[in-house]
Design a protein around this motif. Structure first.
Motif, PDB file in Angstrom:
ATOM      1  N   VAL A 171      39.490  41.231  30.139  1.00 45.78           N
ATOM      2  CA  VAL A 171      40.342  40.438  31.023  1.00 45.78           C
ATOM      3  C   VAL A 171      41.711  40.287  30.368  1.00 45.78           C
ATOM      4  O   VAL A 171      41.831  40.318  29.142  1.00 45.78           O
ATOM      5  CB  VAL A 171      39.720  39.066  31.337  1.00 45.78           C
ATOM      6  CG1 VAL A 171      38.427  39.232  32.113  1.00 45.78           C
ATOM      7  CG2 VAL A 171      39.471  38.269  30.061  1.00 45.78           C
ATOM      8  N   GLU A 191      41.599  33.674  32.563  1.00 45.76           N
ATOM      9  CA  GLU A 191      40.553  34.450  33.221  1.00 45.76           C
ATOM     10  C   GLU A 191      39.280  34.494  32.389  1.00 45.76           C
ATOM     11  O   GLU A 191      38.164  34.506  32.933  1.00 45.76           O
ATOM     12  CB  GLU A 191      41.059  35.860  33.519  1.00 45.76           C
ATOM     13  CG  GLU A 191      42.153  35.887  34.587  1.00 45.76           C
ATOM     14  CD  GLU A 191      42.575  37.298  34.956  1.00 45.76           C
ATOM     15  OE1 GLU A 191      41.703  38.081  35.364  1.00 45.76           O
ATOM     16  OE2 GLU A 191      43.779  37.594  34.827  1.00 45.76           O
ATOM     17  N   GLN A 231      35.201  32.951  33.396  1.00 49.49           N
ATOM     18  CA  GLN A 231      34.002  33.781  33.420  1.00 49.49           C
ATOM     19  C   GLN A 231      32.758  32.898  33.303  1.00 49.49           C
ATOM     20  O   GLN A 231      32.747  31.884  32.610  1.00 49.49           O
ATOM     21  CB  GLN A 231      34.007  34.778  32.254  1.00 49.49           C
ATOM     22  CG  GLN A 231      35.171  35.754  32.262  1.00 49.49           C
ATOM     23  CD  GLN A 231      34.942  36.922  33.212  1.00 49.49           C
ATOM     24  OE1 GLN A 231      33.891  37.534  33.202  1.00 49.49           O
ATOM     25  NE2 GLN A 231      35.935  37.209  34.018  1.00 49.49           N
TER      26      GLN A 231
END
Length: 343
Positions: free
Chosen positions: A56, A61, A65
């Motif tokens: 990523v 981000e 997850q």
């Protein structure tokens, strides 16, 4: 977590030398850990080693997850505090590569955030598990050297031309790059010093940050000298330790980093074996080669799993990591003022 918990999902921030050599291989080799995602701006670099790994582009981000319980911060030093605090606030446990932060205030902010979040934070002081350092710990525990009066620890290199990478220009230079290793080892052996005297300088033409340091940690009846230069053509000396019953001198460096860089995997039968023996000398006696302990960076990760799953001790407690930062900051203050700084 309990021993019966699922695997600890790990997210890795950064895939430079630290992420590629010291973190990803050992995470993958440790029972109880599963590497699930890596933050990198160069997915091809990650996929050359980890073909199926999720990559990523940002920490935001990564933290979004699912299945990530532990975040390993291996980004540039100036981002350690920002990334560690973001991960802790997102409910993750955190490993921070050394240095803990670029200053003591930021390191304390990380520790305070961990307390508020109820999450574990630890610092990757891997040189606690160098073969030569483990050997020295054994000699001291066995009282082979008597009372230590002079401890000298070197981390020298021959790099006469500055490289064009961020590490060469990092704030604090070598003192915040190699210094954390030497400071942490000294504190593990001798505890908190009374004072620090440090000289930090730039010796190479064109170097963007200090590349030389010489620091003295003052103890009541002993001095610990920490030294590093990048202009040492002969950079074999690692330790020189003198006590009331004898001395021990060690040439050569722990081989784990170079072995993993050359392709050895954690768990290889020779990983951590240092063939260069230190020499022990007593008054009037000949030098006696001393067999080395086996180095084991994997022990940090195994202890971390036990800490998270079984409530065993943090492999590098926060108070110990903060003390390293206190000594590093005192060294910076000493070098600027030209005086000894008391702790």
């Amino acid at each position: 977590m309990t021993k019966a918990s699922k695997q600890i999902g790990v997210g890795l921030i950064g895939y430079g030398l630290g992420g590629r050599v010291f973190h990803a291989p050992f995470i993958q080799a440790t029972d109880g850990l599963t590497l699930r995602a890596v933050v990198s701006r160069d997915p091809a670099k990650v996929h050359s080693d980890l073909p199926d790994m999720a990559v990523v582009p940002s920490v935001v981000e990564l933290l979004a997850q699912t299945g990530i319980d532990l975040v390993v911060v291996s980004s540039p030093d100036a981002l350690h505090a920002e990334h560690a605090i973001a991960a802790l606030r997102a409910g993750k446990h955190v490993v921070v590569d050394k240095p803990f932060a670029t200053n003591l205030a930021d390191a304390r902010r990380i520790a305070e955030t961990a307390d508020l979040a109820g999450r574990m934070v630890t610092v990757f002081h891997n040189r606690r598990w160098d073969a030569d350092f483990l050997t020295l710990q054994r000699l001291i525990a066995e009282c082979r050297l008597g009372r230590i009066v002079h401890f000298e620890s070197h981390f020298d290199r021959w790099r006469p031309e500055p490289g064009g990478v961020w590490k060469e220009a990092r704030e604090g230079g070598s003192w915040l790059d190699l210094g954390p290793h030497l400071v942490d080892q000294a504190l593990c052996l001798f505890g908190k010093p009374e004072a620090v005297t440090a000289d930090i300088a730039t010796m190479r033409d064109g170097a963007p940050a200090p590349d030389w340091f010489h620091a003295i940690l003052h103890y009541p009846r002993m001095r610990a000298i920490l030294h590093s230069s990048k202009l040492s053509a002969d950079h074999r000396l690692r330790f020189s330790v003198y006590g009331t019953s004898g001395s021990w001198v060690k040439q050569g460096f722990d081989t784990q980093e170079s072995a993993v860089l050359a392709g050895s995997a954690p768990g290889h039968r020779d990983l951590g074996c240092d063939p260069e023996l230190g020499l022990f000398t007593q008054a009037g006696n000949r030098e006696l080669p001393i067999a080395n302990e086996r180095g084991d960076y994997g022990l940090f990760w195994r202890r971390l799993v036990h800490a998270l799953q079984e409530n065993e001790p943090n492999p590098v407690p926060v108070d110990e990591a903060l003390l390293v930062m206190e000594v590093l900051q005192a060294g910076l203050e000493s070098a600027v003022s030209g005086s000894t700084v008391r702790l």
